[in-house]
Design an enzyme around this catalytic site. Structure first.
Site, short mmCIF file in Angstrom:
data_model
loop_
_atom_site.label_atom_id
_atom_site.label_comp_id
_atom_site.label_asym_id
_atom_site.label_seq_id
_atom_site.Cartn_x
_atom_site.Cartn_y
_atom_site.Cartn_z
CG ASP A 49 -0.23 -21.53 2.23
OD1 ASP A 49 -0.66 -22.19 2.53
OD2 ASP A 49 0.84 -20.71 1.78
N1 URA Z 1 -1.29 -18.41 -2.36
C1 URA Z 1 0.20 -18.87 -1.12
O1 URA Z 1 1.12 -19.46 -1.47
N2 URA Z 1 -0.33 -18.92 -0.14
C2 URA Z 1 -1.88 -18.33 0.26
O2 URA Z 1 -2.01 -19.01 1.94
C3 URA Z 1 -2.69 -18.24 -0.34
C4 URA Z 1 -2.01 -17.96 -1.23
#
Ligand code: URA
Length: 235
Positions: free
Chosen positions: A102
């Site tokens: 993310d």
């Molecule tokens: N889980 C999440 O919440 N975000 C990520 O970027 C990867 C795994």
């Protein structure tokens, strides 16, 4: 050979992604933009993606990158935000991220021009273990830990698989945990903690299969060692 296969062999992206790239009008063969599937590439044809040559013999490169927060894991961003490839504009080959983190997550991201490996690693049947360091608000209680370990239904109603969860620090106000998952659902770790009533304050991926982030600082990168490449390929 068909264009989408040719592009994926050049390490442009997975076969499916290459189809999207063709459809988006980003590919030219011998000076003509091609948007339909199935076009054949003859020996010696000049294939350009976004104006850059796609060469089949491109050397495969494998980069372990410490993505900082504030970069998107896509190749381009319609909102003009920095991407995980922004630092690699002058890199001699075109790299692609293996999966996503993310915008507000940091940590280990593999970048490569090896489309075949990318496709292989992202296949759901591969079940590559990913380890996340998670800092949350509050003192995570036994009931929540049990839920995280055994699987919790996320906001879409679908339960997560079993996860490895270890608390490494508690201050009362905050807790730090190491969470190991092998699924790759969207924002999975944040949603798992949401489901048991805790807010994630910081999320960092510290392992991806045999690869460890180690002491690499945010924004830094290094090439995988031969041994690491061998291990990743044998997953
Ligand atoms: N889980 C999440 O919440 N975000 C990520 O970027 C990867 C795994």
């Amino acid at each position: 050979m068909r264009l989408q296969k040719y592009l994926s062999q050049c390490g442009v992206a997975s076969r499916r992604k290459c189809e999207e790239i063709i459809r988006a009008g980003r590919v030219a063969v011998d000076g003509v933009v091609v948007t339909e599937m199935g076009v054949r590439v003859e020996e010696g044809a000049r294939v350009l993606v976004d104006g850059k040559p796609a060469l089949r013999e491109a050397e495969k490169r494998y980069i372990l990158y410490h993505k900082p927060m504030g970069e998107v894991s896509t190749v381009s961003d319609p909102e003009g935000r920095a991407t995980v490839l922004s630092r690699f504009r002058d890199f001699p080959v075109r790299l692609y991220p293996v999966g996503r983190l993310d915008y507000d997550t940091e940590g280990l991201l593999l970048l490569t021009n090896d489309g075949e490996l990318t496709q292989n690693l992202l296949h759901p049947s591969r079940e590559v273990d990913k380890v996340y360091l998670v800092r949350v608000r509050g003192d995570v209680e036994a009931e929540a830990l049990r839920g995280l370990r055994e699987g919790v239904p996320l906001d879409d109603g679908r339960k997560t698989a079993r996860a490895g969860v270890r608390v490494t620090r508690r201050t009362g106000d905050e807790a730090v945990l190491l969470v190991t998952i092998h699924e790759g659902r969207n924002r999975q770790v944040r949603r798992m903690f949401d489901a048991v009533g805790y807010t994630v304050l910081m999320l960092r991926r510290v392992r991806f299969g045999p690869l460890a982030l180690g002491s690499l600082q945010r924004g830094q990168w290094r090439e995988l060692t031969e041994e690491e490449v061998r291990k990743v390929k044998s997953l």
